[in-house]
Enzyme design. Sequence first.
Site, PDB file in Angstrom:
ATOM      1  N   ARG A   1       0.849  -1.190   0.000  1.00  7.73           N
ATOM      2  CA  ARG A   1       0.000   0.000   0.000  1.00  7.73           C
ATOM      3  C   ARG A   1       0.883   1.238   0.000  1.00  7.73           C
ATOM      4  O   ARG A   1       1.962   1.237   0.623  1.00  7.73           O
ATOM      5  CB  ARG A   1      -0.885   0.026   1.251  1.00  7.73           C
ATOM      6  CG  ARG A   1      -2.028  -0.968   1.219  1.00  7.73           C
ATOM      7  CD  ARG A   1      -3.112  -0.586   0.205  1.00  7.73           C
ATOM      8  NE  ARG A   1      -4.220  -1.518   0.222  1.00  7.73           N
ATOM      9  CZ  ARG A   1      -4.367  -2.546  -0.610  1.00  7.73           C
ATOM     10  NH1 ARG A   1      -3.472  -2.788  -1.546  1.00  7.73           N
ATOM     11  NH2 ARG A   1      -5.441  -3.321  -0.520  1.00  7.73           N
TER      12      ARG A   1
ATOM     13  N   HIS B   1      -0.824   0.183  -9.807  1.00 10.25           N
ATOM     14  CA  HIS B   1      -1.562  -0.717  -8.899  1.00 10.25           C
ATOM     15  C   HIS B   1      -2.259  -1.846  -9.681  1.00 10.25           C
ATOM     16  O   HIS B   1      -3.477  -1.959  -9.675  1.00 10.25           O
ATOM     17  CB  HIS B   1      -2.594   0.058  -8.060  1.00 10.25           C
ATOM     18  CG  HIS B   1      -3.028  -0.726  -6.846  1.00 10.25           C
ATOM     19  ND1 HIS B   1      -3.518  -0.149  -5.714  1.00 10.25           N
ATOM     20  CD2 HIS B   1      -3.032  -2.065  -6.592  1.00 10.25           C
ATOM     21  CE1 HIS B   1      -3.812  -1.072  -4.811  1.00 10.25           C
ATOM     22  NE2 HIS B   1      -3.524  -2.253  -5.337  1.00 10.25           N
TER      23      HIS B   1
HETATM   24  C1  GLV Z   1      -5.149  -5.341  -3.925  1.00 13.38           C
HETATM   25  O1  GLV Z   1      -4.516  -4.346  -3.703  1.00 13.38           O
HETATM   26  C2  GLV Z   1      -5.762  -6.175  -2.920  1.00 13.38           C
HETATM   27  O2  GLV Z   1      -5.712  -5.841  -1.718  1.00 13.38           O
HETATM   28  O3  GLV Z   1      -6.327  -7.218  -3.298  1.00 13.38           O
END
Ligand code: GLV
Length: 309
Positions: free
Chosen positions: A224, A272
């Site tokens: 994150r 991401h």
């Molecule tokens: C992606 O970031 C997840 O938490 O699955």
Amino acid sequence: MGLVIIRQDNKIEMWKEALKRSASDIPVYSYLEDHPRERIRMALVWKHPSGAIKGYPNLECIASSGAGVDFLLEDKDLPTNIPITRVVDEYLAKDMSEHVIALIFSHLKNLNQYKVDQFNKIWSPLDYQRIEDLTIGIMGLGALGKVLAEDLLRFDFKVQGWSSSRKNLSGIKTFAGDKEKTAFLNTTQILVCLLPLTKETFGILNKDLFSQLPKDAHIINVARGGHLVDKDLLEMLDNGHLSGASLDVYHQEPLSTEHPFWEHSKVHMTPHYASVSDTNSVVPQILENYRRLENGQKLLNLVSKTKGY
Ligand code: GLV
């Protein structure tokens, strides 16, 4: 009774169809359409608008459609006393592992630099590193970290892992808690962050931590954005202590075009996408939990709200 999908991207229909294909008897709604709120038993959620999970009087489960639940626990309006579940999925772990392995190899073989050199028409062979030259250190040995560690072992990498509580994994040197963090960092050349984001881990990738890594260490953050102190990373890249960083996650997503990461030659960015829940693979565990609610059974993949994962 039924299930509501709450998310702000364009994937509501995709999830709805996948759920309906496997369980035509369960009413599935988008939170954007008219739906009978009192009949909702489960909310399947991903990065919802704050407060959107309120107003379901018979809600029995909030299911994250990804591995992380930080976005749920950050919501001040999250209904209390409702169990939260997360996804634990073979493909989520495999996809993450393949992504990180690709980054590690491109670091070893200078592929990011060659892309820049090609763009600038520069012919400049560089020294490359070998698998045996490096120790990979994984922070977070949960469902994702464990699979990555095992996959890296198959390539003969030296692998070590750090987690808040002791984990025993065959072939992997493990370190636990604050006391053993320095020893772990001092011997890690490529640091992979796969920690859950919690109060304890927010900002963990900071100057103090980077300075404990050997010179020229490389950072991979696929957990994150909140784990990383951006300005500390930039400082440690610019003063030459760190050789580079591969980032998939950011404080703000999409990242503002003003952010210095975009133009930094030592920062390698992806949007991401390292590991994204595959509906076909994940729907069975969501439905299994829905059936468990119907039958009053214990849910799978329950999150501890005190631990935050
Ligand atoms: C992606 O970031 C997840 O938490 O699955």
